[in-house]
Every structure is written in structure tokens, then in C-alpha cells.
Enzyme design. Sequence first.
Site, PDB file in Angstrom:
ATOM      1  CE  LYS A 142      14.945   3.183   6.265  1.00 53.43           C
ATOM      2  NZ  LYS A 142      14.148   2.690   7.410  1.00 53.43           N
ATOM      3  CE  LYS A 151      -3.423  -2.257   2.906  1.00 51.25           C
ATOM      4  NZ  LYS A 151      -3.977  -2.313   4.258  1.00 51.25           N
ATOM      5  N   GLY A 152       2.081   1.137   0.427  1.00 50.10           N
ATOM      6  CA  GLY A 152       2.916   2.306   0.670  1.00 50.10           C
ATOM      7  C   GLY A 152       3.184   3.193  -0.522  1.00 50.10           C
ATOM      8  CB  ILE A 196      10.604   7.592   7.333  1.00 47.33           C
ATOM      9  CG1 ILE A 196      10.694   6.540   6.225  1.00 47.33           C
ATOM     10  CG2 ILE A 196      11.972   8.179   7.662  1.00 47.33           C
ATOM     11  CD1 ILE A 196      11.178   7.079   4.886  1.00 47.33           C
ATOM     12  CG  ASP A 199      13.783  -1.841   4.344  1.00 47.20           C
ATOM     13  OD1 ASP A 199      13.572  -2.885   3.722  1.00 47.20           O
ATOM     14  OD2 ASP A 199      12.992  -1.401   5.193  1.00 47.20           O
ATOM     15  CG  ASP A 208       2.059   1.414   7.234  1.00 42.18           C
ATOM     16  OD1 ASP A 208       1.469   0.602   7.978  1.00 42.18           O
ATOM     17  OD2 ASP A 208       2.862   1.045   6.357  1.00 42.18           O
ATOM     18  NE  ARG A 250      -0.963   2.487   4.807  1.00 44.28           N
ATOM     19  CZ  ARG A 250       0.029   1.706   4.407  1.00 44.28           C
ATOM     20  NH1 ARG A 250       0.988   2.185   3.670  1.00 44.28           N
ATOM     21  NH2 ARG A 250       0.065   0.441   4.765  1.00 44.28           N
ATOM     22  CD  GLU A 265       8.353  -0.988  -2.334  1.00 45.24           C
ATOM     23  OE1 GLU A 265       7.252  -0.448  -2.119  1.00 45.24           O
ATOM     24  OE2 GLU A 265       8.583  -2.178  -2.065  1.00 45.24           O
ATOM     25  CG  ASP A 266       6.788   2.441   0.382  1.00 45.95           C
ATOM     26  OD1 ASP A 266       7.499   1.469   0.070  1.00 45.95           O
ATOM     27  OD2 ASP A 266       5.979   2.403   1.330  1.00 45.95           O
TER      28      ASP A 266
END
Length: 180
Positions: free
Chosen positions: A132, A44-45, A154, A104, A160, A166, A100-101
Site C-alpha cells: 500500500k 499473525k497476519g 482490507i 503500509d 484482521d 482473518r 509480511e501480509d
Amino acid sequence: MFINKDVESILVSENELREIVARLAGEIDADYKDKDLMMIGVLKGSVLFMADLMKAMEKDFSIDFVVVSSYENGTESSGRVNVLKDVSQSVEGKDLLIVEDIIDSGNTLNFLVQYFNAKKAKSVKIVTLFDKPDRRQVEIPVDYVGKVIPDVFIVGYGLDYSEKYRTLPYVGILKHEIYS
């Protein structure tokens, strides 16, 4: 500007987010000028980032979404990726751009690149709002990076913690005591 009480500080302002999105849109438009682009958002990000990116682009393209999970709890990746919702159309022969948000560990994106290559995509590239690299477990080439950030937790602008935060219009560093 209202700062949520659970946010330690703002890492990326609304204005900087707009600048990042505009820069990425220009790069993608140039690179995909003559290609059959399909953007695939990782829900969802990525939804706010992807919506703004789509509005900033000039090129016409198709979109789809996947839902994957690699988190056993709210903050740490399990390393195993599960597809909870697959794309609804064929990717065969398409130039895919995974949206993608944040990247990492790299596990999810590594899995998705292999997954879509196995479905015979013509090409698979990645755009991420945040990278990241200090958290990387799997090296994965990232074609478009909005901003490299330190290893902090973050939230905001789609990101979220436990389905909260969000809708913040900025990206902030969540206070450690909230998620520890």
C-alpha cells in the site's frame, strides 16, 4: 461465495490469491536456488500467506516467526515498533526472507531489516502479499510484491480488524462504519 456482511466488496478473490502465491513462489525459488534460506513470518497476519507460499515452493528452507507491534489502536501505526516475540534460532550468516501480509507505513519492515542486519544475517529481503505505497512513511525496498493496492482497509486471508475476519478465504474491503 459467501460474502461477510461487514465486507463492502471483494478486492482479491481466492483464485487470484492462488495465482499471486504461485508467482511469488516461483520467483523466490529461482532467486534462492543456491542459498541458505530462512523464511521469517511476521505474526499473525502473514500465517495463511506464508503457509500457502511454503507449500508452493520447491526449495527446502528453514522457518521462524517474529511478533512485533506498532499499532496503538486497530487502524493506525504508532511509528514505534516493539518486538513481542523474537526468532528462536540464530539468523547469523543466513539469507533471510521476511514474510509480511501487508506493507503500509513501512515502519515495521524498516525496523525488522535493520534488526536482522544487526544480528548479522547474510542478506535480508522482503516478500509481501500486499503493498500500500500511498501510506508509506519510510521508504523500504520490497523485493517481492504480490499486489499493489489502494489505500483501503482490507481483511481476510490472515488480515484482521480487532482479531476478526482473518479466516475469510478472500481479501475484502471492510465497510468504513465497522472501524470508524
